[in-house]
Design a protein around this motif. Structure first.
Motif, PDB file in Angstrom:
ATOM      1  N   GLU A 150      39.464   5.312  -6.870  1.00  8.32           N
ATOM      2  CA  GLU A 150      38.673   4.318  -6.138  1.00  8.32           C
ATOM      3  C   GLU A 150      37.220   4.780  -5.989  1.00  8.32           C
ATOM      4  OE1 GLU A 150      39.531   1.458  -5.871  1.00  8.32           O
ATOM      5  OE2 GLU A 150      41.563   1.163  -5.127  1.00  8.32           O
ATOM      6  N   ARG A 186      35.684   3.894  -9.250  1.00  6.61           N
ATOM      7  CA  ARG A 186      35.437   2.445  -9.302  1.00  6.61           C
ATOM      8  C   ARG A 186      34.161   2.086  -8.551  1.00  6.61           C
ATOM      9  NH1 ARG A 186      35.723  -1.055  -5.593  1.00  6.61           N
ATOM     10  NH2 ARG A 186      37.037   0.253  -4.247  1.00  6.61           N
ATOM     11  N   THR A 187      34.015   2.618  -7.343  1.00  2.30           N
ATOM     12  CA  THR A 187      32.825   2.328  -6.542  1.00  2.30           C
ATOM     13  C   THR A 187      31.558   2.756  -7.275  1.00  2.30           C
ATOM     14  OG1 THR A 187      34.070   2.541  -4.490  1.00  2.30           O
ATOM     15  CG2 THR A 187      31.690   2.796  -4.343  1.00  2.30           C
ATOM     16  N   ALA A 212      34.877  -5.390  -9.489  1.00  3.76           N
ATOM     17  CA  ALA A 212      35.953  -4.405  -9.383  1.00  3.76           C
ATOM     18  C   ALA A 212      36.870  -4.471 -10.602  1.00  3.76           C
ATOM     19  CB  ALA A 212      36.748  -4.628  -8.098  1.00  3.76           C
TER      20      ALA A 212
END
Length: 342
Positions: free
Chosen positions: A249, A252-253, A263
């Motif tokens: 995550e 991803r950010t 996203a």
């Protein structure tokens, strides 16, 4: 955080293999304007067959660890792709398997032919932790791109993985930039090639050097298809599912921030490369945990799932961190079977 994989320090060729001819691999085309070709559907499942380029591709290393016959593993598990490790410098800017074995005529080429004859294919891993790397040895992006091209041409490849974990490459700004510029050249010269970079991570996502790699990929116009993190060696006792998800995550950010992606698009440009059983720091990834990680990655449309390694995908509870088994109780090839379901 240490990023090294303990196994990278032992580069002793020990495999024997049946002599097979080299089969030609499939060819694909990159779609102009940045659209994804067949098999790389943003935010969704891949198409069936060879077009799903290297989505579920565990590492197979022919240098040690009692390497299994790949066709045997394919029949037992349904896996079709392997990440073949490692292409290094055979002297200067010349690529060679482990820096010692030729691209053609050796055990690596015969294993690739065996995999293709059984209906599969491979992604070569160029780099890794140990050994003499092409990135520092090739003096210019053009020379490095030429070394990558020799590997691509040797096997008519549809994808390459640059494993940029060694500090001589990962923590060297000039070499990072050289690798990214070389990959941009490779992409221009090979329409349809899928470019993957693999690097270490913290539990919160890429560290300073990982963040720099992503930012420079944007700045230099290197159209990297898949940014793959190695979520292990966080520290003894880590929850490997939670740590992996948190790291992913974080990636991803970062991708959303740097490239302005949604996203779903960020997930579609991400990969996970774990370590089955015991990690270097004796973290435990069990088959149940790996199944959780696979299901999480599949549900979010990640582009790639891999682990180190098929050589270690055999049970040996109490065996410790070793080259030929996972150090935990498991059925043979269980992690490969789980990965095949990606």
């Amino acid at each position: 955080m240490p990023r090294n994989r303990w196994h990278r320090f032992a580069l002793i060729p020990t495999i024997t293999a049946a002599v097979l001819g080299l089969a030609a691999g499939p060819a694909t085309g990159r779609v102009p304007g940045g659209a994804e070709p067949a098999g790389w559907v943003a935010g969704g499942a891949p198409e069936a067959g060879a077009a799903a380029v290297g989505r579920g591709a565990p590492y197979l290393y022919l240098g040690w660890g009692n390497p299994p016959a790949p066709a045997t593993v394919m029949r037992a598990t349904g896996v079709r792709w392997f990440t073949m490790a490692f292409v290094l410098s055979g002297g200067g800017c010349t690529p060679a398997w482990d820096g010692t074995r030729p691209l053609q005529g050796g055990v690596d080429a015969r294993a690739i032919a065996e995999i293709r004859a059984a209906g599969g294919d491979i992604v070569p891993s160029i780099g890794g932790w140990s050994g003499n790397k092409l990135g520092p040895n090739c003096s210019t992006p053009e020379a490095l791109a030429g070394a990558y091209q020799r590997v691509i041409d040797a096997y008519r490849l549809t994808a390459i993985d640059i494993d940029i974990e060694n500090t001589d490459e990962f923590e060297n700004p000039a070499v990072q930039d050289r690798i990214l510029r070389a990959l941009a050249i490779v992409e221009r010269n090979n329409p349809g090639i899928r470019t993957i970079v693999t690097f270490g991570t913290t539990t919160s996502g890429p560290n300073y050097w990982g963040n720099r790699l992503i930012e420079r990929a944007r700045d230099l116009g290197a159209d990297i298809d898949v940014f793959t993190i190695m979520p292990f060696n966080f520290g003894g006792g880590a929850d490997m599912y939670r740590g992996t998800v948190s790291a992913a995550e974080g990636l991803r950010t970062k991708l959303m921030s740097v490239f302005g992606w949604s996203a779903a698009t960020a997930y579609a440009h991400m990969g996970i490369s774990g370590m089955n059983g015991l990690s270097d720091q004796r973290e435990v990834t069990s088959p149940a945990t790996w199944t959780q990680i696979r299901d999480w990655a599949r549900a979010r449309g990640l582009a790639r799932l891999s682990f180190w390694s098929v050589n270690r995908d055999r049970g040996c509870p109490g065996g410790g961190v070793t080259s030929h088994c996972s150090g935990i109780a498991q059925a043979d090839w269980e992690f490969t079977r789980i990965t095949a379901g990606f």
